[in-house]
Structure formats: structure tokens, C-alpha cells
Motif scaffolding. Structure first.
Motif, short mmCIF file in Angstrom:
data_model
loop_
_atom_site.label_atom_id
_atom_site.label_comp_id
_atom_site.label_asym_id
_atom_site.label_seq_id
_atom_site.Cartn_x
_atom_site.Cartn_y
_atom_site.Cartn_z
N ASP A 96 50.66 29.37 41.89
CA ASP A 96 51.90 29.79 42.54
C ASP A 96 51.62 31.10 43.28
O ASP A 96 51.47 32.14 42.64
CB ASP A 96 52.99 29.99 41.49
N PRO A 97 51.52 31.07 44.64
CA PRO A 97 51.73 29.93 45.52
C PRO A 97 50.62 28.88 45.41
O PRO A 97 49.50 29.19 45.03
CB PRO A 97 51.75 30.56 46.90
N PHE A 120 52.64 19.03 49.38
CA PHE A 120 53.96 18.59 48.93
C PHE A 120 53.88 17.57 47.80
O PHE A 120 54.58 17.72 46.80
CB PHE A 120 54.77 18.08 50.12
N GLY A 121 53.02 16.55 47.91
CA GLY A 121 52.90 15.57 46.83
C GLY A 121 52.32 16.16 45.57
O GLY A 121 52.97 16.18 44.51
N HIS A 122 51.09 16.66 45.64
CA HIS A 122 50.47 17.29 44.47
C HIS A 122 51.26 18.51 44.01
O HIS A 122 51.42 18.73 42.80
CB HIS A 122 49.03 17.70 44.79
N ASN A 123 51.72 19.30 44.95
CA ASN A 123 52.46 20.51 44.62
C ASN A 123 53.68 20.19 43.77
O ASN A 123 53.94 20.84 42.74
CB ASN A 123 52.86 21.21 45.92
N HIS A 124 54.46 19.19 44.17
CA HIS A 124 55.63 18.80 43.39
C HIS A 124 55.23 18.36 41.98
O HIS A 124 55.88 18.73 40.99
CB HIS A 124 56.38 17.66 44.09
N PHE A 125 54.15 17.59 41.87
CA PHE A 125 53.71 17.11 40.56
C PHE A 125 53.28 18.27 39.68
O PHE A 125 53.65 18.33 38.49
CB PHE A 125 52.58 16.11 40.73
N ALA A 138 50.72 28.72 36.39
CA ALA A 138 50.38 28.66 37.81
C ALA A 138 50.47 30.03 38.47
O ALA A 138 49.71 30.34 39.40
CB ALA A 138 51.32 27.68 38.53
N GLU A 139 51.37 30.87 38.01
CA GLU A 139 51.54 32.18 38.63
C GLU A 139 50.41 33.13 38.27
O GLU A 139 50.00 33.97 39.07
CB GLU A 139 52.88 32.79 38.18
N GLY A 140 49.85 32.98 37.06
CA GLY A 140 48.86 33.94 36.60
C GLY A 140 47.42 33.52 36.76
O GLY A 140 46.52 34.34 36.55
N ILE A 141 47.13 32.27 37.15
CA ILE A 141 45.76 31.77 37.11
C ILE A 141 44.84 32.52 38.07
O ILE A 141 43.70 32.82 37.74
CB ILE A 141 45.72 30.24 37.40
#
Length: 512
Positions: A96-97, A120-125, A138-141
Motif C-alpha cells: 500500500d500503495p 485493479f484485478g490483483h490489487n482488489h484481491f 501491505a502498508e509496512g512491507i
């Protein structure tokens, strides 16, 4: 807009203005057609060499250095330069992002396709599936990877490249046994890891010193501890071997414990992806198909561009037959996309058979929300077990083969008929069961009063023992990390019978 009315582009080449225009059109279409919920996107254009480099480091934007990454780079580059294999058109990072890498060699059509697929596809999943919510930050990785890279580099400078490399070699061999398979009470906050590193070192020193200072000096077994209390003290059995070593291995230095922690956090980050390959790729493929079709219907891409897209899409979802040279199992893109389309069909235009098998969704008429519910709440094993329909089993001509080593011939146990549908579905879903994909090996005891050897147990599934050469090498690495001998017993779960025993002696061990 281009000179040709509403078309996003009219040529195969592109510039960054074209990419921006494509992104905005895809974003608007994804929201309107599918209502996708995504992380903010970061699109990065990279060269073929950069894509090869990304392949080699598991696709992560930042990673510590290790010789195996260079080996992978050399291999991928060789087969790519010889024309034996192409490169992926995109690579997407669960962060994230959300970072999507797109190849500079792609045509304008392909850039549109991969933005729809990945951004959009993978991102949504990634954002909505329960496994990723439970196991990934996702924000900290990205911050954590930057910390990990800097920490490993500082250790190389302080303790020597050979010592760090030996430790990483051993840790990497145990990555599959370095994950928690059940949710912890609190999800790890990777952004705070760097700040807690100094405090953790002090705590770990106290923890394992308190454990080992009570161990008798001699070899006598006159210890008051019962087996139950010893196992409780060590919190055994423990499935996460790297976690156990990090906390209790008596001979590891604080910096070695921190590197083990880094490796197991990265292994945990990738854990959901191994269980959602069919769903993740199926979701992304279904989304890009819907988005590209909508863009064509609206006149945003031309007939020629749409035909180019259909050719690429068809190649992606092709499923070679079992008797062709190209067959390598079920294509996750093909199976995932076919099942997503089938679910939409069942929701909108069900047959009597569908109403019998799927009473909760048949004829519901809300396919997009049903699919979003599926994407959020299932993994590959449960997805196939729940939603593989008899119609799809017939179309794919699936059947179940039993390969029993004690029998001289293969047995066709089920085919695509009334009696075989459930058996075929159950057998296929089992192929995606994490318990069948990875060995269940746990630390079950430690000889505190004797020579401190570590005891592990492998619960054998379906009669399949560990490969002798691999087991020997990994156990040697484990003995190196533990500092004492290691025993691994392969056990039949139903009877407790020991089928095989492996021993690695620490005195003659070097990490391989």
C-alpha cells in the motif's frame, strides 16, 4: 483523447501521457463495471533487465543481497536471451500503495491489459481476501524490506560476508517451515519492527538464558521437570521452526536471531500467495476481461486492438491437454477464469442442475457481488471444493486417477458423471490443500537434561516420505542453527508408528 474521437490510442507505441490516459479510463471502468476496492496504485515502467532482476528477488522492490538471487538472474537471462522463454508483461506487489511494474517493450494494448489485470484485478484481491488481511501488512512491507536490507548489509560489514551467507543459506532452506499456519492474536506491524529491534535483542537474551541456565551440567537424567512441564516451558509442539530457533536456540547471537526473524517475516508475507494462486489469477483475469470488453463496447479501444487483446487473453487461459508436450498440470489462469465465468453464469442463467448444486447463488442475479464475496472469503482449496460445477467438470473432461504404489496399475476412480462429480471435485480441491503441498514438520521435544538434541516429527500424508537428499541437507542446516544434534522422525499419524528416522550431527555440520 486521440484524434479519432473516444479512442485511447491509435498506435502501438505510447508515451507517459498515453499511460496516464489509459490508467484513468481503466480506473473509471473498473469502478463502474465491477465496483472494485483497491489500494492506491503506483505504476512503474521498467526494462527487460529490470524485470529479470525482479524475477530473481521474488518480485520485491527492495531485498537484501544473496547469491541465490544472482543465480536466478543468470538462469532467467540465459533462457530469455536464447528465446526459450518470454518475460511476464507485468509484476505486481502486494503493498500500500500497490506497485505494478510494466515492461517498456509492451504495446499500448498490452499496457492497458496489464494495468487492468494487475493494478485493479490483483490489487482488489490483495486488499480484500481474508488470508492477506490476516497475514500481510501491505502498508509496512516496503519499510520493513528497507530495514531488512540495511540490517543484513550492516551484519555483512561487521561479522563478514561468509558468516551472513551461511546463516541465510540455512534460514532459506527452512522458509516453508518458517510460517505460522494459524492466525495470531494480533497481526504483525512491520512498520514498527525497526524501532523494536533493540528492545527485542535484550528480551531474547533474557529468555533463552533463563531457559538454559537451569539445564544440568552432566548427562544424568535426575531432573525434576516432567515431560509435560518441559514441553510447556518450550511451548511445544511448534510448527514454525524458524520462530522456535529464533527464540530458543542456545548458541545464536542476537544478530543471527534478527536475521532469522527477517527471513520468517518474508516467508509469512508470501504464505497467502501460495494458497490463492488459482483465485488470485482467476480474479485478475476475469477483471481484465470485463474491463477490456467494456472499453471496446464504449469505443475506447478499436476492433483491431480488441482482437490483439483477445489473442493475448486466449494464450493466457489456454489449457494444454494431458497428452501434449506443453502440459504441466492445470493452468491456474484457465481454471480460475473458467470458474469465475461459471459462477457468473450460475447467478444469471442457471440450469436445474445448477439450482440443485448451488441453491444459495443460482438465479440470484447479482454476479459481481457474489464474485466479490468469493474473492474475499475463500482460498484455492475451499474455492474449488465449493464452486467447481458439474458443467465445468464435463467441459474440462476431468477424471480422478488413483496412483497406488502397492498396485500394478492405475485406477480411474471417478469420471465426469453423476457418481463422480463430488469425488472429482474433492480430489482436485485436495491438490490445493496446504497440508498436501508442504510437509507438516514440528518441533516436538528437546533433551534439556542430556545432550540437548532437538527432536522433530513429520506427520506423513498419503504415505509420502521426505526426499532423502533434501531431508539430509535441510537437517544439516537445522543442526547448524540449533548448535546440537537434530533427530527427525517420520510418523504415521493414525498409528504413531515411526516409518523413518533421520539424524544430523552438529559437530560435523556446515550449512549447505
Amino acid at each position: 483523447m486521440t484524434d479519432d474521437g473516444r479512442l485511447l490510442f491509435t498506435r502501438t507505441d505510447w508515451d507517459f501521457t498515453t499511460i496516464q490516459r489509459i490508467y484513468e479510463a481503466v480506473e473509471e471502468t473498473a469502478a463502474r463495471e465491477l465496483g472494485l476496492d483497491v489500494y492506491p496504485n503506483q505504476i512503474e515502467v521498467i526494462t527487460a533487465e529490470q524485470m529479470l532482476d525482479a524475477y530473481s528477488s521474488a518480485g520485491m522492490p527492495l531485498f537484501y543481497k544473496h547469491w541465490s538471487f544472482g543465480k536466478q538472474f543468470a538462469h532467467h537471462e540465459l533462457v530469455y536471451r536464447k528465446g526459450m522463454r518470454g518475460l511476464a508483461y507485468e509484476l505486481v506487489i502486494n503493498s500500500d500503495p500497490c506497485i505494478s511494474y510494466i515492461m517498456e517493450e509492451n504495446t499500448a494494448m498490452m499496457q492497458t491489459l496489464v494495468i487492468a489485470h494487475a493494478a485493479f484485478g490483483h490489487n482488489h484481491f490483495f486488499k480484500n481476501n481474508y488470508l492477506f488481511k490476516q497475514w500481510t501488512d501491505a502498508e509496512g512491507i516496503r519499510d520493513y524490506l528497507e530495514f531488512a536490507k540495511g540490517y543484513v548489509t550492516s551484519c555483512e560489514e561487521r561479522y563478514g560476508l561468509a558468516a551472513v551467507e551461511q546463516l541465510l543459506d540455512a534460514a532459506h532452506s527452512l522458509m516453508n517451515q518458517g510460517v505460522h499456519r494459524y492466525p495470531r492474536r494480533q497481526r504483525l506491524d512491520l512498520k514498527a519492527e525497526e524501532q523494536r529491534e533493540a528492545e527485542r535483542h535484550a528480551y531474547q537474551e533474557r529468555l533463552y538464558n533463563d531457559l538454559w541456565r537451569t539445564v544440568p551440567k552432566g548427562q544424568q537424567q535426575n531432573v525434576n521437570q516432567s515431560e509435560e512441564s518441559r514441553r510447556a516451558l518450550l511451548e511445544l509442539p511448534e510448527e514454525n521452526i524458524l520462530y522456535f530457533l529464533e527464540k530458543t536456540a542456545p548458541r545464536l547471537a542476537p544478530w543471527q536471531r534478527e536475521i532469522l526473524r527477517i527471513v520468517r517475516h518474508i516467508a509469512q508475507y508470501f504464505y497467502p500467495q501460495s494458497q490463492t494462486k488459482v483465485m488470485n489469477e482467476g480474479c485478475a483475469t476475469y477483471c481484465h476481461y470485463r474491463i477490456m470488453t467494456a472499453l471496446h463496447d464504449e469505443g475506447r479501444i478499436s476492433d483491431g486492438v480488441f482482437l490483439e487483446f483477445l489473442q493475448s487473453h486466449t494464450n493466457v487461459v489456454a489449457q494444454p491437454m494431458f497428452d501434449t508436450p506443453y502440459y504441466s498440470g492445470l493452468n491456474p489462469y484457465a481454471l480460475g477464469f473458467a470458474m469465475m465465468q461459471d459462477i457468473a453464469r450460475i447467478c444469471d442463467d442457471p440450469s436445474d442442475e445448477d439450482r440443485e448444486w448451488f441453491p444459495d447463488i443460482a438465479g440470484k442475479g447479482d454476479a459481481d457481488n457474489v464474485l466479490k464475496h468469493v474473492w474475499a472469503n475463500y482460498r484455492d482449496e475451499s474455492f474449488v471444493a465449493q464452486f467447481l460445477s458439474p458443467k465445468l467438470i464435463r467441459e474440462w473432461r476431468l477424471f480422478h486417477i488413483v496412483d497406488d504404489a502397492d498396485k500394478s496399475a492405475l485406477e480411474v476412480a471417478a469420471i465426469h458423471d453423476e457418481r463422480g462429480y463430488r469425488r472429482v471435485r474433492r480430489a482436485l480441491s485436495r491438490q490445493y490443500d496446504i497440508a498436501w503441498q508442504q510437509a507438516d514438520i514440528q518441533v516436538v521435544d528437546v533433551d534439556l537434561a542430556g545432550d540437548r538434541h532437538l527432536i522433530l516429527q513429520h506427520e506423513v500424508v498419503n504415505g509420502v516420505l521426505l526426499a532423502e537428499a533434501d531431508a539430509t541437507q535441510v537437517l544439516h542446516n537445522l543442526a547448524y542453527l540449533w548448535g546440537y544434534n537434530v533427530i527427525l522422525r517420520e510418523v504415521e499419524p493414525s498409528t504413531g508408528k515411526v516409518l523413518k528416522e533421520h539424524v544430523a550431527r552438529a559437530g560435523s555440520v556446515r550449512a549447505a
